[in-house]
Design a protein around this motif. Structure first.
Motif, PDB file in Angstrom:
ATOM      1  N   PRO A  44       3.401  -1.432  -6.417  1.00  0.00           N
ATOM      2  CA  PRO A  44       1.959  -1.295  -6.598  1.00  0.00           C
ATOM      3  C   PRO A  44       1.284  -2.642  -6.858  1.00  0.00           C
ATOM      4  O   PRO A  44       0.122  -2.843  -6.491  1.00  0.00           O
ATOM      5  N   GLY A  45       2.035  -3.567  -7.481  1.00  0.00           N
ATOM      6  CA  GLY A  45       1.464  -4.875  -7.769  1.00  0.00           C
ATOM      7  C   GLY A  45       1.104  -5.629  -6.500  1.00  0.00           C
ATOM      8  O   GLY A  45       0.014  -6.208  -6.398  1.00  0.00           O
ATOM      9  N   LEU A  46       2.003  -5.611  -5.518  1.00  0.00           N
ATOM     10  CA  LEU A  46       1.708  -6.307  -4.260  1.00  0.00           C
ATOM     11  C   LEU A  46       0.553  -5.635  -3.533  1.00  0.00           C
ATOM     12  O   LEU A  46      -0.319  -6.313  -2.982  1.00  0.00           O
ATOM     13  N   THR A  47       0.518  -4.315  -3.554  1.00  0.00           N
ATOM     14  CA  THR A  47      -0.599  -3.594  -2.930  1.00  0.00           C
ATOM     15  C   THR A  47      -1.929  -4.013  -3.552  1.00  0.00           C
ATOM     16  O   THR A  47      -2.915  -4.259  -2.842  1.00  0.00           O
ATOM     17  N   ALA A  48      -1.944  -4.128  -4.872  1.00  0.00           N
ATOM     18  CA  ALA A  48      -3.173  -4.512  -5.556  1.00  0.00           C
ATOM     19  C   ALA A  48      -3.584  -5.944  -5.212  1.00  0.00           C
ATOM     20  O   ALA A  48      -4.778  -6.238  -5.048  1.00  0.00           O
ATOM     21  N   VAL A  49      -2.614  -6.837  -5.107  1.00  0.00           N
ATOM     22  CA  VAL A  49      -2.915  -8.232  -4.746  1.00  0.00           C
ATOM     23  C   VAL A  49      -3.493  -8.302  -3.333  1.00  0.00           C
ATOM     24  O   VAL A  49      -4.475  -9.011  -3.084  1.00  0.00           O
ATOM     25  N   VAL A  87      -1.656  -9.004 -12.460  1.00  0.00           N
ATOM     26  CA  VAL A  87      -0.249  -9.293 -12.755  1.00  0.00           C
ATOM     27  C   VAL A  87       0.080  -9.180 -14.238  1.00  0.00           C
ATOM     28  O   VAL A  87       1.126  -8.615 -14.607  1.00  0.00           O
ATOM     29  N   HIS A  88      -0.777  -9.699 -15.101  1.00  0.00           N
ATOM     30  CA  HIS A  88      -0.435  -9.747 -16.532  1.00  0.00           C
ATOM     31  C   HIS A  88      -0.161  -8.375 -17.145  1.00  0.00           C
ATOM     32  O   HIS A  88       0.830  -8.224 -17.894  1.00  0.00           O
ATOM     33  N   PRO A  89      -0.976  -7.339 -16.879  1.00  0.00           N
ATOM     34  CA  PRO A  89      -0.635  -6.020 -17.449  1.00  0.00           C
ATOM     35  C   PRO A  89       0.704  -5.484 -16.951  1.00  0.00           C
ATOM     36  O   PRO A  89       1.438  -4.834 -17.708  1.00  0.00           O
ATOM     37  N   LEU A  90       1.038  -5.746 -15.693  1.00  0.00           N
ATOM     38  CA  LEU A  90       2.318  -5.289 -15.153  1.00  0.00           C
ATOM     39  C   LEU A  90       3.478  -6.015 -15.816  1.00  0.00           C
ATOM     40  O   LEU A  90       4.500  -5.410 -16.142  1.00  0.00           O
ATOM     41  N   VAL A  91       3.310  -7.311 -16.028  1.00  0.00           N
ATOM     42  CA  VAL A  91       4.349  -8.093 -16.712  1.00  0.00           C
ATOM     43  C   VAL A  91       4.506  -7.599 -18.148  1.00  0.00           C
ATOM     44  O   VAL A  91       5.629  -7.427 -18.644  1.00  0.00           O
ATOM     45  N   GLY A  92       3.387  -7.354 -18.814  1.00  0.00           N
ATOM     46  CA  GLY A  92       3.444  -6.876 -20.188  1.00  0.00           C
ATOM     47  C   GLY A  92       4.151  -5.539 -20.304  1.00  0.00           C
ATOM     48  O   GLY A  92       4.977  -5.329 -21.204  1.00  0.00           O
TER      49      GLY A  92
END
Length: 206
Positions: A44-49, A87-92
């Motif tokens: 989902p992160g790549l999709t959002a980017v 990215v930061h919320p996903l990393v957290g």
């Protein structure tokens, strides 16, 4: 459990200290590594980017074209803020998952390059700063990483100052020394971290 934030300026040797502590038993949570994982193909992160920046940030293999994305966001603070908001919320979230999976008496080491810059020190029981002189940093960046002196100095200047990092440190590991001396210092620090993880005490080590 003892949660430890580890940081240091570019070229200070933070990665080496991180490796040595992990060898001694620390549960390593590497923010940079997780940041890459959360934008891998199919996530989902790549999709959002891609939704935010367009398909031009994709490489031919469908992965993220990091140099292309970097050229877009680092020249525009607003676009960088958009990327960080993805990215930061996903990393957290992933970091919390890994921390929660650790044993009760574990030393959980969060390797966070921009810990000082982002004001993250309060999130951890202790903060370790790997410290080296600017001369040592420059020598390593130019001699080992092949950077130009101009690029190395620019990257150093873009980070928090040496003084700012030391201000938030509970433990400082000086790394203007040969590897053998660094390992001895890491052994001392590791013994203290293990003691605190087992006793539950949160005292400021020397």
């Amino acid at each position: 459990m003892l949660t430890v934030g580890l940081t240091g300026g570019i070229g200070a040797g933070k990665s080496e200290v991180s490796r040595l502590l992990a060898e001694r038993g620390a549960v390593l949570i590497d923010a940079d590594r997780i940041a890459r994982e959360v934008v891998e193909p199919g996530t989902p992160g790549l999709t959002a980017v891609v939704d935010a920046f367009g398909e031009e940030v994709l490489a031919a293999d469908g992965g993220l074209d990091r140099p292309k994305l970097g050229s877009i966001v680092f020249a525009d603070p607003e676009k960088l803020a958009v990327l960080n908001s993805i990215v930061h919320p996903l990393v957290g979230a992933r970091s919390r998952e890994l921390e929660e999976a650790a044993a009760e008496d574990a030393v959980v080491l969060h390797d966070v390059p921009l810990l000082t810059e982002n004001g993250l020190a309060p999130l951890y029981d202790l903060v370790i700063v790997v410290d080296a002189s600017p001369e040592t940093q420059l020598d390593r960046l130019v001699g080992r990483r092949g950077m130009s002196e101009e690029d190395a100095r620019a990257r150093m200047a873009a980070q928090a100052t040496r003084e700012q990092r030391r201000e938030i440190a509970d433990i400082v590991i000086g790394n203007d020394v040969p590897l053998e001396e660094l390992e001895q210092r890491v052994d001392e620090v590791w013994a203290e971290l293990v003691r605190q993880s087992r006793t539950g005490r949160r005292s400021r080590p020397e």
